[in-house]
Design an enzyme around this catalytic site. Structure first.
Site, mmCIF file in Angstrom:
data_model
loop_
_atom_site.group_PDB
_atom_site.id
_atom_site.type_symbol
_atom_site.label_atom_id
_atom_site.label_comp_id
_atom_site.label_asym_id
_atom_site.label_seq_id
_atom_site.Cartn_x
_atom_site.Cartn_y
_atom_site.Cartn_z
ATOM 1 N N GLU A 1 9.097 0.984 10.426
ATOM 2 C CA GLU A 1 10.968 2.491 10.884
ATOM 3 C C GLU A 1 10.064 3.430 10.832
ATOM 4 O OE1 GLU A 1 12.208 5.285 9.404
ATOM 5 O OE2 GLU A 1 12.222 4.627 7.303
ATOM 6 N N CYS B 1 12.623 11.218 7.761
ATOM 7 C CA CYS B 1 13.050 10.420 9.108
ATOM 8 C C CYS B 1 14.286 10.554 10.038
ATOM 9 C CB CYS B 1 12.320 9.008 9.316
ATOM 10 S SG CYS B 1 13.526 8.194 7.925
ATOM 11 N N LYS C 1 0.854 -1.219 0.015
ATOM 12 C CA LYS C 1 0.123 -0.212 -0.311
ATOM 13 C C LYS C 1 0.829 1.272 0.075
ATOM 14 C CE LYS C 1 -1.602 3.063 3.129
ATOM 15 N NZ LYS C 1 -1.419 3.798 2.363
ATOM 16 N N GLU D 1 9.001 15.742 16.589
ATOM 17 C CA GLU D 1 9.633 15.011 15.211
ATOM 18 C C GLU D 1 8.598 16.047 13.747
ATOM 19 O OE1 GLU D 1 8.746 12.238 12.923
ATOM 20 O OE2 GLU D 1 10.770 11.563 12.164
ATOM 21 N N ILE D 2 9.248 17.423 13.559
ATOM 22 C CA ILE D 2 8.433 18.400 12.892
ATOM 23 C C ILE D 2 8.344 18.451 11.235
ATOM 24 C CG2 ILE D 2 9.021 21.028 12.422
ATOM 25 C CD1 ILE D 2 9.846 21.631 14.816
HETATM 26 O O1 TXE Z 1 1.935 9.483 8.796
HETATM 27 P P1 TXE Z 1 1.437 8.078 8.886
HETATM 28 P P2 TXE Z 1 1.361 10.981 7.703
HETATM 29 C C1 TXE Z 1 6.176 11.240 10.870
HETATM 30 C C2 TXE Z 1 6.557 12.066 10.161
HETATM 31 C C3 TXE Z 1 4.581 12.923 10.348
HETATM 32 C C4 TXE Z 1 4.148 12.305 10.368
HETATM 33 C C5 TXE Z 1 2.489 11.799 10.067
HETATM 34 O O2 TXE Z 1 6.432 13.660 11.594
HETATM 35 O O3 TXE Z 1 4.808 14.006 10.398
HETATM 36 O O4 TXE Z 1 4.663 10.863 10.165
HETATM 37 O O5 TXE Z 1 2.549 11.722 8.599
HETATM 38 C C6 TXE Z 1 -0.520 4.994 6.224
HETATM 39 N N1 TXE Z 1 -3.387 1.707 9.250
HETATM 40 N N2 TXE Z 1 6.687 10.715 9.471
HETATM 41 O O6 TXE Z 1 0.119 10.795 8.909
HETATM 42 O O7 TXE Z 1 -0.012 8.303 9.302
HETATM 43 C C7 TXE Z 1 -0.681 5.488 5.402
HETATM 44 O O8 TXE Z 1 -1.009 5.753 4.725
HETATM 45 C C8 TXE Z 1 -2.319 0.951 8.577
HETATM 46 C C9 TXE Z 1 7.549 9.904 9.537
HETATM 47 O O9 TXE Z 1 1.803 10.508 7.143
HETATM 48 O O10 TXE Z 1 2.518 7.240 9.710
HETATM 49 C C10 TXE Z 1 1.214 5.666 4.815
HETATM 50 O O11 TXE Z 1 0.749 4.909 4.020
HETATM 51 N N3 TXE Z 1 -1.803 2.012 7.690
HETATM 52 C C11 TXE Z 1 7.780 8.791 8.607
HETATM 53 C C12 TXE Z 1 1.863 4.955 5.976
HETATM 54 O O12 TXE Z 1 0.452 5.180 7.064
HETATM 55 C C13 TXE Z 1 -1.890 3.692 8.090
HETATM 56 C C14 TXE Z 1 7.235 9.284 7.488
HETATM 57 C C15 TXE Z 1 2.315 5.757 6.874
HETATM 58 O O13 TXE Z 1 1.564 7.753 7.515
HETATM 59 C C16 TXE Z 1 -2.854 4.351 9.029
HETATM 60 C C17 TXE Z 1 6.062 9.587 6.937
HETATM 61 C C18 TXE Z 1 -3.596 2.999 9.850
HETATM 62 N N4 TXE Z 1 -4.260 3.096 10.713
HETATM 63 C C19 TXE Z 1 5.715 10.214 7.809
HETATM 64 N N5 TXE Z 1 -2.925 5.059 9.392
HETATM 65 C C20 TXE Z 1 9.429 8.086 8.327
HETATM 66 N N6 TXE Z 1 9.533 7.785 9.520
HETATM 67 O O14 TXE Z 1 10.355 8.067 7.183
HETATM 68 C C21 TXE Z 1 -2.210 5.808 8.066
HETATM 69 N N7 TXE Z 1 -0.878 4.476 7.354
#
Ligand code: TXE
Length: 500
Positions: free
Chosen positions: A268, A302, A192, A399-400
């Protein structure tokens, strides 16, 4: 200051078309079962680029069935390792061939500078697939010297159907880190993509099929987290789940995995990585590297070096130069040549970052530069630097995930070690020093999955990456990632001559 603002009003037309917007199930592009679509946006403007098929639980079921069949009936897991390796090598060649289109699509959908996508990220994806192609036929079990008249061996077998959920900050690179090792080890996959950036995964998956991947081995379901993502994490017929994203969502994914079939989970997650500038550092180089560590990819990494600790003796000089460097950062349309910095991914992240900037100002950190949005369209934010940041400020703790550098002062090495480790995260750290003793001391004391010494963000395919503490579980890349996708079977054969 930001000389390219004018150009933002008329975005450059991306040099690529969009050919794939449906789900990819069992080797075919298909509509979602519900017929629903969702818009995917251009972060430069907030305008709709395309409407993409929106997968949900029913589509995840279809994709998992296809992956199950491809795993149970083959040919993929039963092909020779060499044949699998050759598919991955052909895919890597196709990535090279389509490099510029993939990069343009990535920039259009994500907002990252085109030159970064075309020269660093897409080539690193081809490199990573070549790396894992090399592993495919080098996965050995052991013979085990057990007590008794037994011949004991271990078979390293693929785990089965892997569910993979990826984020939007490096859509293709994250696709590669997940798909590469899973395919090299003979698994099948339902992936996904992030709802913000569904386009390049579909394009890349199409190329994988062109390279000879059998139908059903890699299925792509675009869609939202709480629907498609949650359905994948809780599916009873998915044998393993790998996730990259926020710590909050990582917890949900692990819970869903536990509540369903106890599938193993690798995560991760987020970080608040310290970048430590020691008093003996070459200041100009440290400034440049700290700037890169934080602002690369609009701060949406990240591993971003998001707490810049600087020794008190060089602090003032460092702050002045860090500010000047941030002001020189070229912000603008990511398709324009020479641009270092594009828009943030979407309005949620844009608003979140602006709220943190406000919080920094309110908590009396010194705003050295930036602090506001740029232009009237899209999600551009000024490169922002705060000095006089204290450990207990929100901007030093959360984490900003944006272009906001926070500079803290330290005096003693013992003190900075304690403060650097004083976080729920443990993803990465940077150390900048000329002293081998200081480097040795810090690399051993920092509780993070990576420590970069006099460098930062070195992401070679062979180097493992992952987090201590709440930054995650398990390692990706390198030899370590193979273990996430393998089961170990012990085979014990009696050496006694049976009487029957
Ligand atoms: O992240 P999500 P978001 C951090 C960063 C950012 C914050 C929010 O601080 O501001 O996360 O970003 C899927 N069950 N990082 O909202 O929700 C979603 O569809 C299963 C750090 O975008 O973690 C997407 O494919 N899956 C980071 C993925 O999770 C779910 C990179 C990431 O989204 C879900 C991105 C659920 N209930 C954001 N809800 C890094 N580690 O690099 C969401 N998803």
């Amino acid at each position: 200051r930001f000389s390219t603002v004018a150009a933002l009003e008329e975005p450059i037309t991306p040099p690529v078309g969009i050919n794939y917007t449906q789900l990819l199930i069992d080797g075919k592009f298909v509509d979602s079962a519900s017929g629903k679509t969702f818009p995917t946006l251009d972060p430069r403007t907030g305008d709709v680029i395309a409407n993409v098929a929106e997968g949900d639980a029913e589509d995840v079921n279809r994709a998992v069935s296809a992956a199950r069949k491809a795993f149970d009936e083959g040919p993929w897991p039963k092909m020779t390792a060499y044949e699998r390796s050759r598919v991955l090598l052909r895919f890597a060649d196709l990535i090279d061939k389509h490099n510029d289109d993939l990069a343009a699509l990535e920039t259009w959908n994500n907002g990252k500078p085109y030159e970064q996508a075309a020269r660093i990220e897409v080539p690193s994806v081809a490199r990573l697939f070549r790396y894992y192609a090399g592993w495919a036929d080098k996965i050995h079990g052991l013979t085990v010297p057990a007590d008794g008249p037994y011949h004991v061996q271990t078979l390293h077998e693929p785990i089965g159907v892997a569910g993979q959920i990826i984020p939007w900050n490096f859509p293709l690179v994250m696709f590669a880190w997940k798909v590469g090792p899973a395919l090299a080890t003979g698994n099948t996959i339902v992936l996904k993509s992030a709802e913000q950036t569904p386009l390049t995964a579909l394009y890349a998956a199409k190329l994988l099929h062109e390279a000879g991947l059998p139908p059903g081995v890699l299925n792509i379901v675009s869609g939202y987290g709480p629907t498609a993502g949650a359905a994948l994490a809780s599916h009873m017929d998915v044998d393993k789940i790998a996730f990259t994203g926020s710590t909050a969502t990582g917890k949900i994914v692990q819970e869903l995995a536990a509540k369903s079939n106890l599938k193993p989970v690798t995560l991760e997650l987020g970080g608040k990585s310290p970048f430590i500038v020691c008093e003996d550092a070459n200041i100009d180089r440290a400034v440049e590297l700290a700037h890169f560590a934080l602002f690369f990819n609009q701060g949406q990494c990240c591993a971003a070096g998001s707490r810049t600790f600087v020794h008190e003796r060089v602090y003032d000089e460092f702050v002045e130069k860090a500010k000047a460097r941030a002001q020189r950062r070229t912000v603008g349309d990511p398709f324009q040549k020479g641009i270092e910095h594009g828009p943030q991914i979407d309005s949620d992240q844009f608003e979140k970052i602006l709220r943190y900037i406000k919080s920094g100002i309110e908590s009396n950190a010194t705003l050295e530069c930036g602090g506001d949005k740029i232009g009237s369209k899209g999600y551009y934010i000024q490169p922002t630097v705060f000095s006089n940041v204290k450990d207990d400020m929100l901007i030093a703790q959360d984490e900003i995930f944006g272009p906001v550098q926070t500079i803290l002062k330290f005096k003693e090495l013992d003190e900075v070690i304690k403060r650097a480790n004083m976080t729920r995260y443990g993803l990465a750290a940077g150390v900048f020093t000329k002293s081998i003793d200081t480097a040795n001391m810090l690399t051993r004391a920092l509780r993070t999955g990576t420590v970069w010494v006099n460098c930062y963000d070195v992401f070679d395919a062979a180097i493992p990456f992952g987090g201590y503490k709440m930054s995650g579980i398990g390692r990706e890349k390198g030899i370590y990632s193979l273990h996430n996708y393998l089961q170990v079977k012990a085979v014990v054969t009696s050496l006694e001559n049976p009487a029957w």
